[in-house]
Design an enzyme around this catalytic site. Structure first.
Site, PDB file in Angstrom:
ATOM      1  N   CYS A   1     -50.644  71.007 -60.599  1.00 53.10           N
ATOM      2  CA  CYS A   1     -50.626  71.141 -62.050  1.00 53.10           C
ATOM      3  C   CYS A   1     -49.439  71.986 -62.459  1.00 53.10           C
ATOM      4  CB  CYS A   1     -51.900  71.816 -62.529  1.00 53.10           C
ATOM      5  SG  CYS A   1     -51.971  73.524 -61.989  1.00 53.10           S
TER       6      CYS A   1
ATOM      7  N   CYS B   1     -49.237  75.549 -61.184  1.00 52.45           N
ATOM      8  CA  CYS B   1     -48.670  75.806 -59.871  1.00 52.45           C
ATOM      9  C   CYS B   1     -47.178  76.065 -60.002  1.00 52.45           C
ATOM     10  CB  CYS B   1     -48.865  74.600 -58.953  1.00 52.45           C
ATOM     11  SG  CYS B   1     -50.577  74.260 -58.599  1.00 52.45           S
TER      12      CYS B   1
ATOM     13  N   ASP C   1     -35.422  58.192 -85.323  1.00 54.10           N
ATOM     14  CA  ASP C   1     -34.019  57.823 -85.441  1.00 54.10           C
ATOM     15  C   ASP C   1     -34.064  56.497 -86.162  1.00 54.10           C
ATOM     16  OD1 ASP C   1     -34.399  55.836 -83.422  1.00 54.10           O
ATOM     17  OD2 ASP C   1     -32.251  55.994 -83.042  1.00 54.10           O
TER      18      ASP C   1
ATOM     19  N   ASP D   1     -35.464  54.262 -79.438  1.00 55.66           N
ATOM     20  CA  ASP D   1     -35.510  53.013 -78.691  1.00 55.66           C
ATOM     21  C   ASP D   1     -34.243  52.689 -77.898  1.00 55.66           C
ATOM     22  OD1 ASP D   1     -33.948  52.427 -80.817  1.00 55.66           O
ATOM     23  OD2 ASP D   1     -35.222  50.855 -81.636  1.00 55.66           O
TER      24      ASP D   1
ATOM     25  N   ASP E   1     -30.980  57.527 -77.177  1.00 60.77           N
ATOM     26  CA  ASP E   1     -32.091  58.405 -77.523  1.00 60.77           C
ATOM     27  C   ASP E   1     -32.683  59.103 -76.306  1.00 60.77           C
ATOM     28  OD1 ASP E   1     -31.877  57.600 -80.153  1.00 60.77           O
ATOM     29  OD2 ASP E   1     -33.209  55.894 -79.845  1.00 60.77           O
TER      30      ASP E   1
END
Lengths: 72, 720
Positions: free
Chosen positions: B12, B15, B415, B609, B613
């Protein structure tokens, strides 16, 4: 019958000319092809009912951008 | 010096934080970045000698290091779950089912013990390891809680099974907890399976970025064209790109003219026409004609490689949130251990005989009952129901962490291109001066434009086709590079192009004839007289407005960061009611703006997209990509919106908030039954002549909490 002149760029030598001629000669509607290296012009004699636009695309696909087209 | 290693055993984000905490301030350690998602660590050290100390410190914490970047496979977790659950079911039948006490108690227990051994020490190894690191460091999480419970249960039960005579004479209570060990570990692995599957998806991001690039290039050397590997391309080489091929490296065009699809770099849907002198970028796609260009930047220096590096760094330095289950467990473990010790001490000092036996039995009972079986299910079941529901609704979610992240979001960044607009250029306005036959003029314009490959010209042709205009053949046609077209139809001469073209040819304008829409303007003159104006624009998606409203209603601040100019950005912002905007943002700047907004204390979700980006998506607290966009953006994102319907982004935030609520309830439900039983296990009831702990209680608690958790999770189906 009508004659259309396409102004192109990149036609350097006989190799380019034969590339254009062999690339266009089997297209239906073309009666005659002539290519001038000095003037950088591809002249096509076409049947009246044929639209020149398809040949503009054809020439560009062979690698020679068309900047101008005129009917003689 | 810098060292990059693979770190194995991080279960996790806690850690990763523990490792960083332990290394901070160590002599010679200048910087560390531990990434839980990619299971890797980056260490900047004063010199080589420091590494020995660093590596032993990390190993002390219970993690191992490796050079090899081995991918963890989610099928591994699934396999372990199936092995574990099958063994557990057999154990269950032996312990409480029809096989109970067959052939006799001792043999029965020994069979259970053998069946539970691989679950405890092989499948559950990471839990047992975290117990060791808890003893060494005092750091604890969900794994520690499970490790303590299962280890205490196994060692006690095995002792009772093997040394039954000794255990009876010691006064140890005669009970075994093998089925509890089995079920707890099985359910945790089922949860692991879902999480690993999600993590794997995140790792694919960088690979797909690199895959955009071309593998080979055509080099022109001494008049001969030859195919070479992309890594052999040198700065200064002249390369040829045929129509439809990818540009291999960054460079400058030396011959030819073509429209280039740069959407994977810029996100702009319109191809850009480039000619001699124009710059081309690796990864973009050549349009209709052959190009020759001189390589200027190769390898690590290309724009595409820069983005790859950027995304990599952003992912490495991104703080991971600690899982709720781990947070709670972190507090729970020390308390449980304290209660267990107190139980032992009290029974030993003031309890009835046999003191040793009762003290040990009841301490073990506390540790076992404190380990809630449903804890491993609380988050995953809610996540599974939520992701299942979401995918039915066209949202792909990358796992439980994503949902927890989603609940913290208070700002959203769009965007513009492709997310708020249709992404398809079309004619949005067609104006003519008085006294002109609109239809005839459109036919002429379209006839001329049909000779151009330019995307704007294509949009005009499409518009004319939709208007059922007739096409004619121009008698003369000339392409005036970068400006537009000149053509003759019949007796008339037309100019179709930008304002510059008409001005140069001496056409005068009526200035009041101005466009009302935003987009690219096409001016038309006939025989030297201005006659028409077309606007080719990108329309705002119809659902965008409602969505912005919805975001505002749930208290989310809206931002627009766009490469478009101020005018276009302003129009979009005004029309949609967006709170803030940044115009003229360069691709790499977007990530900078995300940082800026984050530094104001905002928790940011970014929607994008394009490849451009990807850095910003990686920087954002939560990222969403349109399924209609490029693979890179999708892979760099936490959430994928399958059909590109942006309203789903809102639905996701609502779903994540509701899911977190359910997860919290689940955690409560999974802890409550067991927590209530801790006093029983500790022997509080015994003081009032009540019963002591029995394995049946543990099973009832497990059953009750598991059923409650699953039933509660199913309620998520009604959210969206």
């Amino acid at each position: 019958m009508k004659k259309i002149n396409f102004s192109v760029s990149g036609v350097k030598c006989g190799g380019c000319v034969s590339k254009l001629e062999s690339g266009l000669k089997d297209e239906s509607g073309i009666q005659n092809i002539s290519v001038s290296i000095e003037e950088q012009v591809v002249s096509l004699e076409l049947d009246d009912e044929v639209k020149p636009m398809i040949f503009k695309k054809q020439i560009e696909e062979l690698g020679f951008p068309v900047s101008k087209m005129s009917k003689e | 010096m810098e060292i990059n290693k693979k770190i194995i055993g991080m279960s996790c984000a806690g850690c990763a934080a523990n490792i960083e905490k332990a290394l901070v301030g160590m002599d010679g350690v200048e910087k560390t970045a531990i990434n839980f998602a990619t299971e890797s660590g980056q260490f900047v050290l004063r010199d080589e000698n420091v590494w020995a100390n660093v590596s032993s410190k990390i190993e002390d914490l219970g993690f191992s290091l490796s050079d090899e970047r081995k991918e963890k496979d989610e099928s591994d977790d699934l396999r372990k779950f199936f092995i574990s659950i099958s063994l557990s079911l057999i154990i269950f039948l032996l312990a409480m089912g029809p096989l109970k006490n067959l052939p006799n108690q001792k043999i029965n227990w020994l069979i259970q013990m053998v069946l539970a051994l691989p679950i405890w020490i092989w499948i559950g190894l990471s839990f047992q390891k975290s117990v060791i690191s808890f003893i060494k460091t005092g750091q604890s999480n969900m794994n520690t809680l499970i490790g303590i419970g299962t280890s205490a249960a196994y060692i006690y039960s095995a002792f009772v099974s093997i040394f039954s005579q000794t255990s009876i004479s010691l006064g140890l209570t005669q009970r075994v907890y093998f089925e509890a060990i089995g079920f707890i570990i099985s359910f945790v692995f089922l949860g692991h399976f879902f999480e690993t599957k999600a993590k794997k998806k995140a790792k694919e991001a960088l690979n797909s970025l690199l895959e955009i690039g071309a593998k080979t290039a055509w080099i022109i050397k001494d008049g001969v064209v030859e195919e070479i590997q992309i890594q052999d391309v040198q700065v200064g080489d002249v390369l040829r790109v045929r129509p439809g091929e990818k540009i291999p490296v960054d460079g400058k065009i030396v011959k030819g003219r073509s429209s280039i699809d740069e959407s994977m770099i810029s996100g702009e849907p319109l191809p850009v026409v480039k000619e001699v002198g124009g710059s081309v970028f690796a990864g973009t796609i050549n349009g209709e004609s052959v190009l020759e260009f001189k390589a200027q930047k190769v390898g690590k220096d290309t724009f595409l490689s820069q983005i790859v590096t950027f995304v990599e760094n952003a992912q490495n330095n991104k703080p991971q949130i600690q899982r709720l289950a781990d947070q709670i467990s972190g507090y729970f473990v020390p308390v449980v251990v304290a209660i267990a010790i107190a139980t032992f001490v009290l029974w030993f000092l003031v309890g009835p005989d046999p003191r040793w036996g009762n003290a040990i039995s009841n301490m073990i009972a506390v540790l076992v009952i404190a380990c809630p079986c449903a804890l491993g299910l609380a988050t995953p079941t809610a996540v599974v129901v939520a992701t299942g529901r979401a995918s039915m609704k066209g949202l792909l979610i990358g796992g439980g962490e994503v949902i927890e992240k989603g609940t913290k979001i208070n700002s959203i960044i769009f965007d513009k291109t492709g997310t708020l607009t249709e992404g398809k250029p079309k004619v949005v306005e067609f104006k003519v001066i008085e006294g002109v036959d609109k239809k005839k003029l459109l036919s002429d314009i379209a006839s001329i434009e049909s000779y151009s490959e330019h995307p704007i010209a294509r949009a005009v042709v499409k518009y004319a086709e939709d208007e059922e205009a007739d096409f004619d053949d121009p008698d003369m046609f000339e392409n005036i590079s970068g400006k537009g077209l000149e053509a003759e139809i019949g007796e008339s001469t037309y100019l179709v192009g930008n304002r510059k073209l008409l001005e140069e040819k001496g056409v005068s304008f009526k200035d009041e004839f101005s466009p009302s829409k935003v987009g690219s303007y096409v001016y038309v003159s006939k025989d030297g007289k201005f006659v028409s104006l077309l606007v080719v624009g990108d329309e705002i998606k119809p659902e965008a407005k409602k969505m912005i409203q919805d975001f505002h209603n749930i208290g989310i601040e809206t931002w627009l960061i766009t490469g478009d100019n101020e005018v276009v950005a302003k129009e979009v912002v005004d029309e949609l009611g967006i709170h803030n905007f940044v115009a003229n943002a360069l691709p790499l700047d977007k990530a900078k703006y995300v940082d800026q907004i984050k530094s104001e204390g905002k928790k940011v979700v970014m929607i994008g997209d394009g490849v451009n980006d990807a850095p910003a998506l990686a920087k954002a607290d939560l990222s969403m990509a349109m399924g209609t966009g490029t693979d890179v953006a999708i892979n760099a994102s936490d959430v994928t919106i399958v059909h590109g319907d942006i309203h789903k982004a809102y639905e996701f935030l609502v779903l994540s908030r509701e899911t977190l609520k359910i997860i919290k309830q689940n955690l409560f439900l999974s802890f409550i039954y067991n927590t209530l039983l801790i006093p029983v296990a500790a022997g509080v009831l015994y003081v009032f002549d009540g019963p002591l702990m029995s394995p049946v209680f543990a099973s009832i608690a497990m059953g009750m909490s598991s059923i409650s958790v699953v039933a509660n999770s199913l309620r998520i189906r009604n959210v969206i």
